[in-house]
Design a protein around this motif. Structure first.
Motif, PDB file in Angstrom:
ATOM      1  N   GLN A 133      -9.177   6.847   6.642  1.00 50.48           N
ATOM      2  CA  GLN A 133      -8.154   7.573   7.401  1.00 50.48           C
ATOM      3  C   GLN A 133      -8.788   8.615   8.319  1.00 50.48           C
ATOM      4  O   GLN A 133      -8.385   8.762   9.492  1.00 50.48           O
ATOM      5  CB  GLN A 133      -7.180   8.243   6.431  1.00 50.48           C
ATOM      6  CG  GLN A 133      -6.439   7.247   5.543  1.00 50.48           C
ATOM      7  CD  GLN A 133      -5.644   7.918   4.437  1.00 50.48           C
ATOM      8  OE1 GLN A 133      -5.822   9.106   4.158  1.00 50.48           O
ATOM      9  NE2 GLN A 133      -4.762   7.170   3.784  1.00 50.48           N
ATOM     10  N   ASN A 159      -7.431   2.420   1.932  1.00 47.96           N
ATOM     11  CA  ASN A 159      -6.557   3.595   1.885  1.00 47.96           C
ATOM     12  C   ASN A 159      -7.324   4.839   1.431  1.00 47.96           C
ATOM     13  O   ASN A 159      -6.725   5.907   1.263  1.00 47.96           O
ATOM     14  CB  ASN A 159      -5.372   3.348   0.945  1.00 47.96           C
ATOM     15  CG  ASN A 159      -4.485   2.214   1.434  1.00 47.96           C
ATOM     16  OD1 ASN A 159      -4.424   1.942   2.625  1.00 47.96           O
ATOM     17  ND2 ASN A 159      -3.807   1.549   0.518  1.00 47.96           N
ATOM     18  N   TRP A 195       0.187   5.928   7.368  1.00 47.70           N
ATOM     19  CA  TRP A 195      -1.021   5.097   7.318  1.00 47.70           C
ATOM     20  C   TRP A 195      -0.666   3.661   6.936  1.00 47.70           C
ATOM     21  O   TRP A 195      -1.134   2.706   7.560  1.00 47.70           O
ATOM     22  CB  TRP A 195      -2.013   5.684   6.329  1.00 47.70           C
ATOM     23  CG  TRP A 195      -3.269   4.878   6.142  1.00 47.70           C
ATOM     24  CD1 TRP A 195      -3.577   4.072   5.091  1.00 47.70           C
ATOM     25  CD2 TRP A 195      -4.379   4.787   7.046  1.00 47.70           C
ATOM     26  NE1 TRP A 195      -4.807   3.475   5.265  1.00 47.70           N
ATOM     27  CE2 TRP A 195      -5.330   3.906   6.463  1.00 47.70           C
ATOM     28  CE3 TRP A 195      -4.670   5.359   8.288  1.00 47.70           C
ATOM     29  CZ2 TRP A 195      -6.534   3.587   7.072  1.00 47.70           C
ATOM     30  CZ3 TRP A 195      -5.888   5.043   8.905  1.00 47.70           C
ATOM     31  CH2 TRP A 195      -6.800   4.167   8.302  1.00 47.70           C
ATOM     32  N   SER A 196       0.185   3.509   5.926  1.00 53.95           N
ATOM     33  CA  SER A 196       0.572   2.171   5.474  1.00 53.95           C
ATOM     34  C   SER A 196       1.393   1.441   6.532  1.00 53.95           C
ATOM     35  O   SER A 196       1.281   0.226   6.691  1.00 53.95           O
ATOM     36  CB  SER A 196       1.381   2.267   4.178  1.00 53.95           C
ATOM     37  OG  SER A 196       0.604   2.826   3.139  1.00 53.95           O
ATOM     38  N   ASN A 202     -10.737   0.277  -1.506  1.00 58.31           N
ATOM     39  CA  ASN A 202      -9.681  -0.113  -0.573  1.00 58.31           C
ATOM     40  C   ASN A 202      -9.689   0.761   0.674  1.00 58.31           C
ATOM     41  O   ASN A 202     -10.251   1.853   0.682  1.00 58.31           O
ATOM     42  CB  ASN A 202      -8.317  -0.057  -1.261  1.00 58.31           C
ATOM     43  CG  ASN A 202      -7.966   1.338  -1.744  1.00 58.31           C
ATOM     44  OD1 ASN A 202      -7.532   2.178  -0.960  1.00 58.31           O
ATOM     45  ND2 ASN A 202      -8.164   1.605  -3.042  1.00 58.31           N
ATOM     46  N   SER A 259      -3.886  -2.417  -0.732  1.00 53.46           N
ATOM     47  CA  SER A 259      -3.281  -1.773  -1.896  1.00 53.46           C
ATOM     48  C   SER A 259      -4.190  -0.647  -2.362  1.00 53.46           C
ATOM     49  O   SER A 259      -5.416  -0.769  -2.318  1.00 53.46           O
ATOM     50  CB  SER A 259      -3.102  -2.784  -3.039  1.00 53.46           C
ATOM     51  OG  SER A 259      -2.745  -2.123  -4.237  1.00 53.46           O
ATOM     52  N   SER A 260      -3.580   0.449  -2.799  1.00 52.83           N
ATOM     53  CA  SER A 260      -4.380   1.568  -3.307  1.00 52.83           C
ATOM     54  C   SER A 260      -4.871   1.315  -4.729  1.00 52.83           C
ATOM     55  O   SER A 260      -5.655   2.101  -5.261  1.00 52.83           O
ATOM     56  CB  SER A 260      -3.557   2.862  -3.271  1.00 52.83           C
ATOM     57  OG  SER A 260      -3.230   3.208  -1.940  1.00 52.83           O
ATOM     58  N   SER A 296      -2.677   0.191   7.659  1.00 53.70           N
ATOM     59  CA  SER A 296      -3.261  -0.506   6.503  1.00 53.70           C
ATOM     60  C   SER A 296      -2.284  -1.399   5.754  1.00 53.70           C
ATOM     61  O   SER A 296      -1.129  -1.031   5.515  1.00 53.70           O
ATOM     62  CB  SER A 296      -3.836   0.524   5.524  1.00 53.70           C
ATOM     63  OG  SER A 296      -4.295  -0.092   4.344  1.00 53.70           O
ATOM     64  N   SER A 297      -2.791  -2.588   5.366  1.00 55.99           N
ATOM     65  CA  SER A 297      -2.063  -3.496   4.472  1.00 55.99           C
ATOM     66  C   SER A 297      -2.707  -3.534   3.100  1.00 55.99           C
ATOM     67  O   SER A 297      -2.323  -4.342   2.248  1.00 55.99           O
ATOM     68  CB  SER A 297      -2.049  -4.911   5.072  1.00 55.99           C
ATOM     69  OG  SER A 297      -1.365  -4.927   6.313  1.00 55.99           O
TER      70      SER A 297
END
Length: 346
Positions: free
Chosen positions: A233, A228, A199-200, A226, A207-208, A204-205
């Motif tokens: 997802q 994440n 995922w990262s 966020n 932050s969790s 996604s950019s």
């Protein structure tokens, strides 16, 4: 011994009194206008420290209130964006429920998935004053990357083509069975693209770790979320299945499997978004409660400050009137003395 007092001496004495009275009048008029003592240090004396302490506490609470305005705006924007995501997800589920593989073409599902992905990414990249509300502490960078025409899309497409080529015998979109499609949709080669490191790397950019904000002297909250979060997802995966594995080339049996799996994922995403919305709503309420409590405290503090440095309006008005009368009287006496002459008595 005889004392001699001249009219000039009397006149000079009155002029000094007038100057003194004028100074007192100017001070009284200033206090009457501002409502506060002209010289707080002189007036308060030993209570000056208490005044400073009260002013500092009031200023601190006002600062928290001011910064909370920005926090409230960010939370409101986040809530609105989450509501948009949730509404779009529900509309997609409704469309999937109404869709019939026997009478409707797969191109309808493909369009549904494509538009869903575009809306998801655009909404996830919502910003306020240049700060992305779904970026966590990495709020200066857009949380989600564009999908169409990127390495992310290529990775999803390659996972399917690799799977088909590895079957025995190799299959195509037109010949893949429902069971084989179900196996692929649950395979790590696909699902890992929408979770964890995949995922990262692909999507996604963000932050969790969310931003924490001090909303009062005693309370800190998480003021952001966020991209994440599981809901993002699950929605991305559900929309991507519809966008990539439907259309006119997929046989009807496999198409139905894709529609069912996408519906399940989007439903899960919808549940996750509802939970996230509740968390943001709780944060909004915390800010409102903190502001209300601090407002009440500031009212008390301002009353205490006023008791120390506010003049008595009635007494000040009376003083202004009295000083004005005294000055007018002094002017009259001065004028009368200046008219006296020895000639008047000869």
């Amino acid at each position: 011994m005889t004392n001699f007092i001249s009219t000039q001496y009397l006149s000079s004495s009155l002029q000094l009194s007038i100057l003194k009275l004028q100074t007192q009048l100017a001070t009284a008029q200033n206090e009457s206008t501002t409502g506060q003592y002209a010289d707080l240090g002189l007036q308060l004396g030993s209570q000056a420290g208490q005044e400073i302490s009260l002013q500092n506490e009031n200023g601190m609470l006002q600062t928290y209130t001011n910064t909370n305005a920005a926090v409230a705006t960010s939370l409101s924007t986040t809530s609105t964006a989450l509501d948009t995501l949730r509404t779009n997800a529900q509309n997609t589920i409704n469309s999937l429920t109404e869709w019939s593989g026997e009478t409707d073409s797969g191109s309808q599902l493909q369009t549904l998935g494509s538009s869903g992905l575009q809306s998801l990414i655009a909404t996830a990249n919502t910003s306020v004053s240049g700060q992305y509300v779904f970026g966590g502490i990495n709020s200066s960078v857009a949380p989600m990357t564009t999908y169409t025409g990127t390495a992310t899309q290529t990775a999803v497409q390659n996972a399917f083509s690799t799977y088909l080529a590895g079957l025995s015998p190799p299959a195509t979109a037109a010949t893949v069975t429902a069971t084989q499609m179900q196996t692929f949709l649950a395979s790590p080669s696909l699902t890992n693209l929408f979770q964890g490191a995949g995922w990262s790397a692909n999507w996604s950019s963000a932050s969790s770790t969310n931003i924490s904000s001090n909303i009062s002297p005693t309370e800190t909250i998480e003021s952001t979320t966020n991209a994440n979060q599981p809901g993002f997802q699950q929605l991305a995966q559900g929309y991507a299945l519809l966008s990539e594995f439907t259309g006119t080339t997929i046989n009807s049996a496999a198409l139905q499997v894709v529609a069912n799996q996408a519906s399940s994922l989007i439903n899960q995403g919808l549940t996750s978004l509802t939970t996230t919305e509740a968390t943001i709503g709780s944060a909004q309420q915390s800010v409102t409660d903190a502001n209300n409590n601090m407002s009440a405290q500031m009212t008390i503090l301002q009353t205490q400050i006023g008791n120390l440095d506010n003049v008595n309006a009635y007494q000040t008005a009376t003083e202004v009137s009295s000083l004005t009368t005294q000055i007018q009287t002094a002017y009259s006496l001065t004028a009368a003395l200046q008219k006296l002459s020895l000639v008047d008595y000869l």
